[in-house]
Design a protein around this motif. Structure first.
Motif, mmCIF file in Angstrom:
data_model
loop_
_atom_site.group_PDB
_atom_site.id
_atom_site.type_symbol
_atom_site.label_atom_id
_atom_site.label_comp_id
_atom_site.label_asym_id
_atom_site.label_seq_id
_atom_site.Cartn_x
_atom_site.Cartn_y
_atom_site.Cartn_z
ATOM 1 N N GLU A 88 14.667 18.019 -16.705
ATOM 2 C CA GLU A 88 15.099 17.667 -18.176
ATOM 3 C C GLU A 88 14.283 17.242 -19.241
ATOM 4 O OE1 GLU A 88 19.335 15.994 -19.390
ATOM 5 O OE2 GLU A 88 18.154 14.428 -18.765
ATOM 6 N N ALA A 89 13.298 16.109 -18.704
ATOM 7 C CA ALA A 89 12.367 15.624 -19.631
ATOM 8 C C ALA A 89 11.313 16.508 -19.881
ATOM 9 C CB ALA A 89 12.059 14.351 -18.894
ATOM 10 N N ALA A 90 10.882 17.131 -18.868
ATOM 11 C CA ALA A 90 9.826 18.267 -19.096
ATOM 12 C C ALA A 90 10.234 19.189 -19.743
ATOM 13 C CB ALA A 90 8.994 18.644 -17.396
ATOM 14 N N GLY A 91 11.241 19.774 -19.914
ATOM 15 C CA GLY A 91 11.844 21.043 -20.760
ATOM 16 C C GLY A 91 11.396 22.248 -20.034
ATOM 17 N N HIS A 92 11.132 22.159 -18.746
ATOM 18 C CA HIS A 92 10.853 23.351 -17.866
ATOM 19 C C HIS A 92 11.414 23.115 -16.539
ATOM 20 C CE1 HIS A 92 8.135 25.363 -20.772
ATOM 21 N NE2 HIS A 92 7.748 24.056 -20.859
ATOM 22 N N LYS A 93 12.041 23.923 -15.921
ATOM 23 C CA LYS A 93 12.358 23.883 -14.397
ATOM 24 C C LYS A 93 11.708 24.694 -13.465
ATOM 25 C CE LYS A 93 17.061 24.413 -13.838
ATOM 26 N NZ LYS A 93 18.498 24.694 -13.625
ATOM 27 N N LYS A 94 11.696 24.033 -12.298
ATOM 28 C CA LYS A 94 10.871 24.924 -11.345
ATOM 29 C C LYS A 94 11.949 26.320 -10.854
ATOM 30 C CE LYS A 94 11.547 21.682 -8.263
ATOM 31 N NZ LYS A 94 11.433 20.727 -6.930
ATOM 32 N N PRO A 95 11.083 27.521 -10.728
ATOM 33 C CA PRO A 95 9.727 27.707 -10.386
ATOM 34 C C PRO A 95 8.649 27.778 -11.592
ATOM 35 C CG PRO A 95 10.959 29.769 -10.292
ATOM 36 C CD PRO A 95 11.881 28.726 -10.888
ATOM 37 N N ALA A 96 9.031 27.309 -12.752
ATOM 38 C CA ALA A 96 8.066 27.617 -14.017
ATOM 39 C C ALA A 96 7.018 26.756 -13.571
ATOM 40 C CB ALA A 96 8.788 27.122 -15.325
ATOM 41 N N PRO A 97 5.583 27.523 -13.917
ATOM 42 C CA PRO A 97 4.188 26.822 -13.779
ATOM 43 C C PRO A 97 4.333 25.586 -14.567
ATOM 44 C CG PRO A 97 3.940 29.382 -13.887
ATOM 45 C CD PRO A 97 5.415 29.035 -14.085
ATOM 46 N N GLU A 98 4.986 25.573 -15.742
ATOM 47 C CA GLU A 98 4.703 24.423 -16.747
ATOM 48 C C GLU A 98 5.239 23.241 -16.011
ATOM 49 O OE1 GLU A 98 5.150 28.106 -19.179
ATOM 50 O OE2 GLU A 98 6.192 27.413 -17.417
ATOM 51 N N ILE A 99 6.081 23.248 -15.484
ATOM 52 C CA ILE A 99 6.471 21.735 -14.581
ATOM 53 C C ILE A 99 5.694 21.417 -13.662
ATOM 54 C CG2 ILE A 99 8.032 22.826 -12.830
ATOM 55 C CD1 ILE A 99 10.062 20.359 -13.542
ATOM 56 N N PHE A 100 4.670 22.320 -12.706
ATOM 57 C CA PHE A 100 3.860 21.765 -12.112
ATOM 58 C C PHE A 100 2.740 21.110 -12.758
ATOM 59 C CE2 PHE A 100 6.465 24.937 -9.603
ATOM 60 C CZ PHE A 100 6.553 24.098 -8.525
ATOM 61 N N HIS A 101 2.380 22.010 -13.823
ATOM 62 C CA HIS A 101 1.184 21.352 -14.823
ATOM 63 C C HIS A 101 1.502 20.069 -15.375
ATOM 64 C CE1 HIS A 101 -1.470 24.889 -14.754
ATOM 65 N NE2 HIS A 101 -0.487 25.635 -14.846
ATOM 66 N N ALA A 102 2.821 20.043 -15.685
ATOM 67 C CA ALA A 102 3.227 18.622 -16.284
ATOM 68 C C ALA A 102 2.947 17.403 -15.020
ATOM 69 C CB ALA A 102 4.601 18.643 -16.576
ATOM 70 N N ALA A 103 3.361 17.804 -13.885
ATOM 71 C CA ALA A 103 3.312 16.862 -12.676
ATOM 72 C C ALA A 103 1.888 16.643 -12.604
ATOM 73 C CB ALA A 103 3.973 17.387 -11.504
ATOM 74 N N ASP A 151 12.159 22.327 -0.235
ATOM 75 C CA ASP A 151 13.338 23.169 0.535
ATOM 76 C C ASP A 151 13.682 24.460 -0.196
ATOM 77 O OD1 ASP A 151 16.474 22.583 -0.522
ATOM 78 O OD2 ASP A 151 14.894 21.647 -1.322
ATOM 79 N N SER A 152 13.642 24.584 -1.244
ATOM 80 C CA SER A 152 13.935 25.949 -2.117
ATOM 81 C C SER A 152 12.901 27.053 -2.101
ATOM 82 C CB SER A 152 14.322 25.545 -3.414
ATOM 83 O OG SER A 152 14.740 26.736 -4.173
ATOM 84 N N PRO A 153 13.226 28.183 -1.112
ATOM 85 C CA PRO A 153 12.354 29.191 -1.376
ATOM 86 C C PRO A 153 12.071 29.679 -2.818
ATOM 87 C CG PRO A 153 13.904 29.725 0.337
ATOM 88 C CD PRO A 153 14.368 28.571 -0.483
ATOM 89 N N HIS A 154 13.229 29.763 -3.730
ATOM 90 C CA HIS A 154 12.904 30.137 -5.097
ATOM 91 C C HIS A 154 12.140 28.882 -5.825
ATOM 92 C CE1 HIS A 154 13.691 31.857 -8.837
ATOM 93 N NE2 HIS A 154 14.297 30.687 -9.312
ATOM 94 N N ALA A 155 12.855 27.803 -5.875
ATOM 95 C CA ALA A 155 12.215 26.819 -6.790
ATOM 96 C C ALA A 155 10.824 26.165 -6.454
ATOM 97 C CB ALA A 155 13.229 25.638 -7.059
ATOM 98 N N ASP A 156 10.772 25.948 -5.456
ATOM 99 C CA ASP A 156 9.568 25.256 -4.598
ATOM 100 C C ASP A 156 8.633 26.350 -4.224
ATOM 101 O OD1 ASP A 156 10.518 22.677 -5.152
ATOM 102 O OD2 ASP A 156 11.811 23.174 -3.354
ATOM 103 N N ILE A 157 8.867 27.134 -3.205
ATOM 104 C CA ILE A 157 7.701 27.930 -2.410
ATOM 105 C C ILE A 157 7.260 29.057 -3.614
ATOM 106 C CG2 ILE A 157 7.032 29.199 -0.564
ATOM 107 C CD1 ILE A 157 7.892 26.022 -0.225
ATOM 108 N N ALA A 158 8.249 29.736 -4.327
ATOM 109 C CA ALA A 158 7.931 30.729 -5.494
ATOM 110 C C ALA A 158 7.234 30.032 -6.362
ATOM 111 C CB ALA A 158 9.089 31.512 -5.966
ATOM 112 N N GLY A 159 7.548 28.753 -6.642
ATOM 113 C CA GLY A 159 6.769 28.138 -7.827
ATOM 114 C C GLY A 159 5.281 27.771 -7.290
ATOM 115 N N ALA A 160 5.217 27.324 -6.279
ATOM 116 C CA ALA A 160 3.761 27.280 -5.653
ATOM 117 C C ALA A 160 2.963 28.473 -5.812
ATOM 118 C CB ALA A 160 3.993 26.606 -4.253
#
Length: 213
Positions: A132-147, A163-172
């Protein structure tokens, strides 16, 4: 230093168990059928169903006020989550061995930060980023860049745990990063990408990274 980007719900904490407990208390408090717990858990879908849709479904089914339902959805799980001692110990170990740990979580800022503080995770990690604060949700690369920016470290050196194949692993995978999937006993079935490692729970995943060559 090596950057570790780790998911919150159903990774560091058992969000589903906390929501199940809150939902059971809700049904009991309003004299509703205890057997509806399975329906509520299905509608919630591990927190991935948008809150407004869950709220509407509950109001339509039970005829209770929207405010009552919002109280459950806003604070029910957040007030009940706990941190397993093994996970806390593993976090302390990875940080002691030079990892910088940042939580990367989808959700609303107030709710997710309540979970982080209520469990003491705010004292066990180096920071966090909420979608919500980042303006992007996993799996979008932008939230990983923000982190990575929160940590002040390059993203290219990071690992992802979730734990999420879509949000976490696909994001990675979209960021070209290695990952550890929290299976909780589930088989891997997602097409197109695979985690670097699989662990049963967060403690196992964290310990796997500590032990890697």
């Amino acid at each position: 230093m090596t950057l570790l980007l780790v998911d919150l719900d159903n990774t560091l904490i058992d969000r589903d168990a906390a929501f199940r407990e809150a939902a059971a208390a809700f049904l009991a408090a309003h004299g509703l059928p205890a057997g509806d717990l399975s329906w509520l858990m299905g509608v919630d879908a591990g927190g991935y169903t948008p809150r407004d849709l869950v709220g509407t479904a509950m109001v339509n089914r039970y005829g209770v006020s929207g405010a009552t339902v919002r109280a459950l959805l806003d604070t029910g799980a957040a007030d009940r989550v706990t941190l397993a001692p093994a996970t806390a110990d593993a976090l302390a170990t990875v940080r002691a061995t030079g990892w910088t740990c940042v939580i990367v979580t989808n959700g609303r800022t107030a709710q997710q930060e309540t979970k982080i503080r209520n469990t003491g995770l705010d004292r066990l990690v180096d920071g966090w980023i909420v979608s919500e604060a980042a303006g992007h949700k996993k799996p979008a690369p932008e939230i990983f860049h923000a982190a990575a920016a929160v940590a002040g470290l390059p993203l290219r050196d990071a690992w992802v745990i979730g734990d999420s194949p879509h949000a976490d692993i696909a994001g990675a995978a979209a960021c070209g990063l290695p990952s550890v999937w929290i299976s909780a006993g589930r088989p891997w079935t997602a097409p197109g990408h695979r985690p670097t490692h699989i662990a049963h729970d967060a403690a196992g995943a964290l310990n796997r990274l500590t032990a890697r060559p």
